[in-house]
Design a protein around this motif. Structure first.
Motif, PDB file in Angstrom:
ATOM      1  N   ASN A 188     -29.830 156.364  82.154  1.00  0.00           N
ATOM      2  CA  ASN A 188     -29.182 157.615  82.563  1.00  0.00           C
ATOM      3  C   ASN A 188     -27.790 157.426  83.162  1.00  0.00           C
ATOM      4  N   ALA A 189     -27.315 156.163  83.202  1.00  0.00           N
ATOM      5  CA  ALA A 189     -25.961 155.905  83.699  1.00  0.00           C
ATOM      6  C   ALA A 189     -25.165 155.232  82.592  1.00  0.00           C
ATOM      7  N   GLY A 190     -23.968 155.748  82.342  1.00  0.00           N
ATOM      8  CA  GLY A 190     -23.127 155.159  81.310  1.00  0.00           C
ATOM      9  C   GLY A 190     -22.332 153.989  81.864  1.00  0.00           C
ATOM     10  N   ALA A 191     -21.817 153.139  80.968  1.00  0.00           N
ATOM     11  CA  ALA A 191     -20.981 152.014  81.418  1.00  0.00           C
ATOM     12  C   ALA A 191     -20.181 151.480  80.246  1.00  0.00           C
ATOM     13  N   GLU A 192     -19.122 150.750  80.586  1.00  0.00           N
ATOM     14  CA  GLU A 192     -18.404 149.984  79.577  1.00  0.00           C
ATOM     15  C   GLU A 192     -18.973 148.582  79.655  1.00  0.00           C
ATOM     16  N   VAL A 193     -19.520 148.107  78.539  1.00  0.00           N
ATOM     17  CA  VAL A 193     -20.245 146.835  78.585  1.00  0.00           C
ATOM     18  C   VAL A 193     -19.632 145.829  77.612  1.00  0.00           C
ATOM     19  N   PRO A 194     -19.561 144.555  78.008  1.00  0.00           N
ATOM     20  CA  PRO A 194     -19.098 143.553  77.045  1.00  0.00           C
ATOM     21  C   PRO A 194     -20.231 143.141  76.101  1.00  0.00           C
ATOM     22  N   LYS A 249     -16.123 141.606  72.852  1.00  0.00           N
ATOM     23  CA  LYS A 249     -15.435 142.901  72.901  1.00  0.00           C
ATOM     24  C   LYS A 249     -16.099 143.764  73.970  1.00  0.00           C
ATOM     25  N   ARG A 250     -15.437 144.868  74.320  1.00  0.00           N
ATOM     26  CA  ARG A 250     -16.032 145.783  75.301  1.00  0.00           C
ATOM     27  C   ARG A 250     -16.186 147.156  74.658  1.00  0.00           C
ATOM     28  N   ILE A 251     -17.224 147.866  75.063  1.00  0.00           N
ATOM     29  CA  ILE A 251     -17.431 149.198  74.491  1.00  0.00           C
ATOM     30  C   ILE A 251     -18.057 150.129  75.543  1.00  0.00           C
ATOM     31  N   GLU A 252     -17.601 151.379  75.531  1.00  0.00           N
ATOM     32  CA  GLU A 252     -18.108 152.365  76.475  1.00  0.00           C
ATOM     33  C   GLU A 252     -19.310 153.059  75.840  1.00  0.00           C
ATOM     34  N   VAL A 253     -20.466 152.973  76.491  1.00  0.00           N
ATOM     35  CA  VAL A 253     -21.657 153.653  75.974  1.00  0.00           C
ATOM     36  C   VAL A 253     -22.192 154.576  77.063  1.00  0.00           C
ATOM     37  N   ARG A 254     -22.060 155.877  76.836  1.00  0.00           N
ATOM     38  CA  ARG A 254     -22.491 156.843  77.839  1.00  0.00           C
ATOM     39  C   ARG A 254     -24.019 156.908  77.947  1.00  0.00           C
ATOM     40  N   GLY A 285     -26.703 157.694  75.168  1.00  0.00           N
ATOM     41  CA  GLY A 285     -25.821 157.869  74.014  1.00  0.00           C
ATOM     42  C   GLY A 285     -25.698 156.600  73.190  1.00  0.00           C
ATOM     43  N   THR A 286     -24.918 156.704  72.118  1.00  0.00           N
ATOM     44  CA  THR A 286     -24.632 155.537  71.295  1.00  0.00           C
ATOM     45  C   THR A 286     -23.116 155.433  71.119  1.00  0.00           C
ATOM     46  N   ALA A 287     -22.666 154.246  70.744  1.00  0.00           N
ATOM     47  CA  ALA A 287     -21.247 154.045  70.453  1.00  0.00           C
ATOM     48  C   ALA A 287     -21.144 153.030  69.332  1.00  0.00           C
ATOM     49  N   THR A 288     -20.200 153.270  68.445  1.00  0.00           N
ATOM     50  CA  THR A 288     -20.054 152.413  67.261  1.00  0.00           C
ATOM     51  C   THR A 288     -18.655 151.818  67.222  1.00  0.00           C
ATOM     52  N   THR A 289     -18.581 150.571  66.798  1.00  0.00           N
ATOM     53  CA  THR A 289     -17.269 149.925  66.660  1.00  0.00           C
ATOM     54  C   THR A 289     -17.311 148.924  65.509  1.00  0.00           C
ATOM     55  N   ARG A 290     -16.116 148.596  65.001  1.00  0.00           N
ATOM     56  CA  ARG A 290     -16.024 147.583  63.932  1.00  0.00           C
ATOM     57  C   ARG A 290     -15.320 146.361  64.494  1.00  0.00           C
ATOM     58  N   VAL A 291     -15.833 145.210  64.136  1.00  0.00           N
ATOM     59  CA  VAL A 291     -15.191 143.983  64.611  1.00  0.00           C
ATOM     60  C   VAL A 291     -14.926 143.066  63.414  1.00  0.00           C
TER      61      VAL A 291
END
Ligand SMILES: [Zn+2]
Length: 573
Positions: free
Chosen positions: A508-514, A526-531, A534-540
């Motif tokens: 229930n807490a979002g964060a930017e995670v490596p 890399k780092r990504i913000e996942v609320r 929620g979900t978050a998508t990135t390309r590496v």
């Protein structure tokens, strides 16, 4: 039979207590003169206290409590002695496991919000006593190192409410064996007393054998060793304009101050010269580090030694009690950094004041031993609040948890806050956070502007951090739980390998995670913000074929670390 008797006594109090609102009165002001006689382990006190009725009803009865090894001598209102009944009151808020309670009948009813001044006198002894720990099964040897408070001829150190009620308190009974009861009662007391003022004048007649005897207490004050024509009368005065979260403490020993250098007062005991020298030589680099981040430390801070080197360290405001028996330069460095941050950056917000000091310890450790060493140090804090966060997650309807902005629970305003500052630093970078911290002014951080800290950092970072402060500071939303939802390796037209990664946050807490992708011949982080939820998508883009993804290097506190490693199967490659 003994058990039965205790039961009778408890029942007796319970029935008598029904009409008595023990927490109706707050003690708004203390003005106490304390006389110590270490040879007899004695303390004698007299002075004035101001009681304010914080309940909704008029009150005529007040229950004043001191440690059960002390006795009430006199209580007066307007110069007239008032009637009181003295009785023992079982409570683990005191190291003896009980209090001496004076049930005082006031001359007149005190209306809500009104105050009354009492002249009081009490005395008795404060020997080492670990009863409240040993009776719940803590081995004696361990209990004595944690419950070290005592007045004794060789060394004296006594902490206040929550440890030893050497000044009057007004509390409901606390029970160590009942979950959080003790901490709830003690935190409630601190919350009620945060705006109280306290003036202390301590003294002792040390006789002729008093070469280096120093008496000290944990607030702005003075001390000396002659008074009233008596060359052996050692004294100290301390004044708290506002107690805040500090637990007043006094100490007395044959202290040597030779290694002190402003703003640091170093009080060491004989035999610990090498340990004190370790502190002294660690001061300059610690000063330099703290100045760079938090401004020049100028306000005085103190570190005082223990006679028993196994005593658990304790901090009260700008005084740290910690043994100097060992020559541990790493420990001396982080202890100094912590106190110097307090010297440089005063704040009445606990999560700022203590959170920044613990965060600085971790940064200092990184400077000396790298990021992993810093995360290991932070990791020592994790267990402290994670269990409570898991309880909250299991039954969120039961309580609002402990929001950092308002909590009085030190596992939160120390341990969780250290992580929050660390995450902010990872998110906005060193220079940006430094810039925000250097602009921080305690007098601007007030109740009227609860978002002051957020605004400072947002202005420096030029980035919206409202969601982060909502999840971590203004509310207690627990901690995140990350997992890899999907991974799709593919290749560009030119044949360069790429992975599309989708991370999910089940908490229930979002964060930017490596997160780290392991590939043939190396790894990339890399780092990504996942609320929250929620979900978050990135390309590496990678120089080789990916084989594994690991989320979180330990910098984000998480409830479940078992789902953080994801193997990319051969069929996906
Ligand atoms: Zn501190």
């Amino acid at each position: 039979m003994k058990f039965l008797c205790i039961l009778c006594v408890l029942c007796g109090f319970a029935s008598g207590a029904r009409a008595l609102e023990r927490e109706a009165f707050t003690i708004a002001k203390y003005d106490l003169e304390i006389r110590l006689e270490p040879e007899q382990q004695r303390l004698g006190a007299r002075g004035k206290i101001t009681l304010r009725n914080d309940s909704a009803r008029p009150q005529k009865i007040v229950a004043l409590q001191i440690s059960s090894s002390l006795n009430w001598r006199s209580i007066r209102v307007d110069g007239k002695t008032v009637q009181f009944v003295s009785q023992p009151y079982i409570s683990d808020i005191d190291h003896t496991g009980a209090l001496s309670e004076a049930i005082v009948t006031l001359p007149a009813e005190i209306k809500p919000k009104d105050s009354v001044e009492l002249e009081i006198g009490y005395e008795g002894v404060i020997p080492l006593d670990a009863t409240r720990l040993t009776r719940v099964g803590v081995p004696d040897e361990i209990a004595r190192h944690s419950s070290w408070d005592q007045i004794s001829p060789s060394f004296t150190a006594v902490r206040g409410a929550g440890y030893v009620a050497w000044y009057p308190i007004t509390t409901e009974s606390a029970d160590f064996s009942e979950g959080n009861s003790l901490f709830e009662v003690a935190d409630r007391w601190k919350k009620r007393e945060q705006d109280a003022s306290m003036k202390l004048s301590l003294s002792t007649d040390a006789g002729i054998d008093d070469a280096r005897l120093i008496l000290l207490c944990s607030a702005v004050g003075l001390s000396g060793d002659t008074r009233g024509g008596n060359p052996h009368n050692h004294w100290a005065t301390c004044e708290y304009e506002r107690l805040g979260l500090a637990t007043p403490i006094f100490a007395m020993g044959d202290y040597n101050q030779d290694q002190s250098k402003p703003p640091l007062h170093l009080f060491s005991l004989s035999g610990h010269e090498a340990g004190a020298a370790t502190y002294s030589s660690a001061l300059e680099p610690a000063m330099k580090f703290v100045s760079g981040w938090f401004g020049q430390p100028t306000a005085p801070v103190a570190i005082a030694d223990f006679a028993d080197s196994n005593s658990a360290p304790f901090e009260s405001g700008t005084l740290l009690m910690a043994s100097m028996a060992a020559e541990d330069s790493k420990l001396a460095g982080i202890n100094l950094v912590h106190e110097l941050v307090h010297s440089a950056l005063p704040s009445s917000r606990p999560w700022v004041y203590e959170g920044l000091a613990h965060f600085a310890e971790a940064m200092y450790r990184q400077e000396q031993g790298g990021r992993q060493a810093a995360l290991d140090l932070l990791g020592l804090h994790r267990a402290a609040f994670l269990d409570s966060e898991k309880e909250l997650a299991a039954a969120p309807q039961k309580s609002a948890g402990q929001p950092l902005a308002s909590t009085f629970d030190e596992t939160y305003y120390r341990s969780k806050a250290a992580y929050v500052w660390w995450m902010l630093r990872d998110m906005v970078g060193d220079e940006t956070l430094k810039q925000a911290i250097r602009k921080y002014r305690s007098e601007d951080d007030n109740i009227k502007d609860p978002k002051y800290v957020e605004r400072l950092i947002e202005a420096a970072a030029k980035r919206d951090l409202g969601w982060f402060f909502d999840d971590w500071v203004y509310r207690d939303r627990g901690v995140p739980d990350f997992r890899v939802q999907s991974v799709h390796p593919w290749k560009t037209e030119k044949g360069a390998p790429i992975v599309t990664v989708t991370l999910e946050n089940l908490g229930n807490a979002g964060a930017e995670v490596p997160f780290t992708i392991v590939f043939e011949g190396g790894e990339i982080t890399k780092r990504i913000e996942v609320r929250a939820k929620g979900t978050a998508t990135t390309r590496v883009e990678l120089p080789g074929t990916a084989s594994e993804i690991v989320i979180n290097d330990g910098s984000v506190p998480e409830s479940d670390l078992t789902n953080n490693v994801f193997q990319i199967s051969a069929s996906q490659k």
